[in-house]
Design an enzyme around this catalytic site. Structure first.
Site, PDB file in Angstrom:
ATOM      1  N   GLY A 105      66.321  18.291  28.966  1.00 35.15           N
ATOM      2  CA  GLY A 105      66.576  18.917  27.677  1.00 35.15           C
ATOM      3  C   GLY A 105      66.955  17.929  26.592  1.00 35.15           C
ATOM      4  O   GLY A 105      66.809  16.711  26.730  1.00 35.15           O
ATOM      5  N   TRP A 155      76.009  21.054  22.140  1.00 37.83           N
ATOM      6  CA  TRP A 155      77.448  20.886  21.907  1.00 37.83           C
ATOM      7  C   TRP A 155      78.206  21.594  23.005  1.00 37.83           C
ATOM      8  O   TRP A 155      77.790  22.663  23.477  1.00 37.83           O
ATOM      9  CB  TRP A 155      77.827  21.482  20.549  1.00 37.83           C
ATOM     10  CG  TRP A 155      79.306  21.530  20.258  1.00 37.83           C
ATOM     11  CD1 TRP A 155      80.072  20.562  19.673  1.00 37.83           C
ATOM     12  CD2 TRP A 155      80.201  22.620  20.518  1.00 37.83           C
ATOM     13  NE1 TRP A 155      81.377  20.964  19.567  1.00 37.83           N
ATOM     14  CE2 TRP A 155      81.487  22.235  20.076  1.00 37.83           C
ATOM     15  CE3 TRP A 155      80.050  23.890  21.100  1.00 37.83           C
ATOM     16  CZ2 TRP A 155      82.604  23.065  20.190  1.00 37.83           C
ATOM     17  CZ3 TRP A 155      81.158  24.715  21.219  1.00 37.83           C
ATOM     18  CH2 TRP A 155      82.412  24.298  20.757  1.00 37.83           C
ATOM     19  N   HIS A 156      79.317  21.005  23.430  1.00 33.70           N
ATOM     20  CA  HIS A 156      80.279  21.673  24.309  1.00 33.70           C
ATOM     21  C   HIS A 156      81.645  21.603  23.645  1.00 33.70           C
ATOM     22  O   HIS A 156      81.960  20.622  22.950  1.00 33.70           O
ATOM     23  CB  HIS A 156      80.356  20.988  25.676  1.00 33.70           C
ATOM     24  CG  HIS A 156      79.076  20.995  26.438  1.00 33.70           C
ATOM     25  ND1 HIS A 156      78.395  22.153  26.729  1.00 33.70           N
ATOM     26  CD2 HIS A 156      78.348  19.973  26.974  1.00 33.70           C
ATOM     27  CE1 HIS A 156      77.307  21.850  27.415  1.00 33.70           C
ATOM     28  NE2 HIS A 156      77.255  20.534  27.568  1.00 33.70           N
ATOM     29  N   CYS A 205      69.293  21.982  21.375  1.00 29.07           N
ATOM     30  CA  CYS A 205      68.234  21.918  22.380  1.00 29.07           C
ATOM     31  C   CYS A 205      66.874  21.635  21.760  1.00 29.07           C
ATOM     32  O   CYS A 205      65.838  21.884  22.372  1.00 29.07           O
ATOM     33  CB  CYS A 205      68.192  23.206  23.211  1.00 29.07           C
ATOM     34  SG  CYS A 205      69.772  23.585  24.006  1.00 29.07           S
ATOM     35  N   GLY A 214      70.772  23.150  31.314  1.00 24.02           N
ATOM     36  CA  GLY A 214      70.154  21.833  31.449  1.00 24.02           C
ATOM     37  C   GLY A 214      70.580  21.239  32.774  1.00 24.02           C
ATOM     38  O   GLY A 214      71.783  21.119  33.030  1.00 24.02           O
ATOM     39  N   GLY A 238      74.247  21.881  34.524  1.00 21.67           N
ATOM     40  CA  GLY A 238      74.244  23.315  34.762  1.00 21.67           C
ATOM     41  C   GLY A 238      74.081  24.143  33.507  1.00 21.67           C
ATOM     42  O   GLY A 238      73.082  24.030  32.808  1.00 21.67           O
TER      43      GLY A 238
END
Length: 241
Positions: free
Chosen positions: A87, A91-92, A188, A159, A170
Site C-alpha cells: 500500500g 495516518w495512525h 492510501c 495493509g 494489519g
C-alpha cells in the site's frame, strides 16, 4: 471462504495493549513473527499509536506530507515512517484501533483470502453498531458507499506483509480519531474518496474501548472460519426504528 486460514488449531493469543509507539510496535511484530516461525503461538495485537504517518512500499515521493504538527500546543512534529507493508501512505493516531495479526497461514498461501477475512471482521463490528459497510472492488479496506453528494469513504484501512508464511502489519479502524489528520495526505493513494470514522457516521462517540473486544472476537472468528466471508453489495446507516 470457510474453514480456518491458519496453520495452527491452537487459540490466538490476543494482547490488548494501550498506546504504543509505532517503531516499538513494529519491532514487537518482527519479534513475534520470529517466535511464530520457531513454533510460538499466533498473536493478535490491538493498540493505538501516537500520531504518525506510515508509508507503504508503493508510496510516491509526491504523496509524502510536508511538515505536520500535533499536540496541545501544535508544536509536536508528526513523524513519517517508511514501512515494508503493502500500500501507500496513511495516518495512525489516538482514537484509531490498530490490529496486527501475527499469524502463520495455512498452505497454499492465499493472501487475498486473508485480507477478505480481515475486512469481514470489521464489516461485522460496524454492522453490530448499526452501520452497514462494504468492500469496494479493486480497493482493500472497509467502505461507506457514495451518496447524498458525498464520495465513498474509507472507515478501515488494511495493509499487510507476508514473510515466511507469517503475516505482519494489519488493519486500522477509525473510531473517534481526528479526521483532519488525513488532510495532509492522499490516504492510501486514493484521491477520489474520503475518510470517515464510526463516530462521524453514527453521530455519537464510539471510542476504541467500546469496540476492541468485539474486534478481537470478530478477527479471530474470521480467521478461523466461524465468521464466513460474504458479499455486501449495499451499505447504509441502519435505521433505529
Amino acid at each position: 471462504m470457510t474453514g480456518s486460514i491458519r496453520s495452527s488449531t491452537a487459540g490466538i493469543d490476543v494482547r490488548q495493549l494501550g498506546s504504543v509507539d509505532y517503531q516499538t510496535a513494529w519491532q514487537m511484530q518482527r519479534d513475534l513473527a520470529d517466535a511464530r516461525v520457531a513454533g510460538g503461538p499466533d498473536t493478535l495485537l490491538l493498540l493505538q499509536h501516537p500520531a504518525v504517518y506510515t508509508a507503504g512500499r508503493r508510496t510516491e515521493p509526491h504523496e509524502r506530507p510536508g511538515p505536520v504538527f500535533a499536540g496541545a500546543a501544535g508544536d509536536e512534529a508528526i513523524d513519517v515512517v517508511d514501512t515494508d507493508r503493502g500500500g501507500k501512505i496513511t495516518w495512525h493516531g489516538p482514537g484509531q484501533l490498530v490490529g496486527y495479526p501475527i499469524i502463520r497461514l495455512a498452505q497454499p498461501l492465499d493472501v487475498v483470502n486473508y485480507v477478505r477475512r480481515l475486512e469481514e471482521s470489521l464489516i461485522k463490528v460496524s454492522l453490530d453498531l448499526g452501520l452497514e459497510t462494504r468492500r469496494v472492488e479493486g480497493r482493500s479496506g472497509v467502505w461507506i458507499p457514495a451518496g447524498s453528494g458525498r464520495p465513498e469513504r474509507k472507515i478501515a484501512a488494511i495493509g499487510v506483509r507476508v514473510s515466511r508464511a507469517t503475516t505482519l502489519h494489519g488493519f486500522a479502524l477509525n473510531c473517534d480519531c481526528d479526521l483532519a489528520a488525513f488532510t495532509a495526505i492522499v490516504p492510501c493513494g486514493i484521491s477520489d474518496a474520503g475518510v470517515t470514522s464510526l463516530s462521524a457516521e453514527l453521530g455519537r462517540t464510539v471510542g476504541v474501548e467500546e469496540v476492541r473486544g468485539a474486534v478481537a472476537d470478530a478477527v479471530c472468528n474470521a480467521l478461523d472460519g466461524a465468521l464466513p466471508v460474504r458479499d455486501h453489495p449495499g451499505a447504509r446507516v441502519a435505521s433505529s426504528t
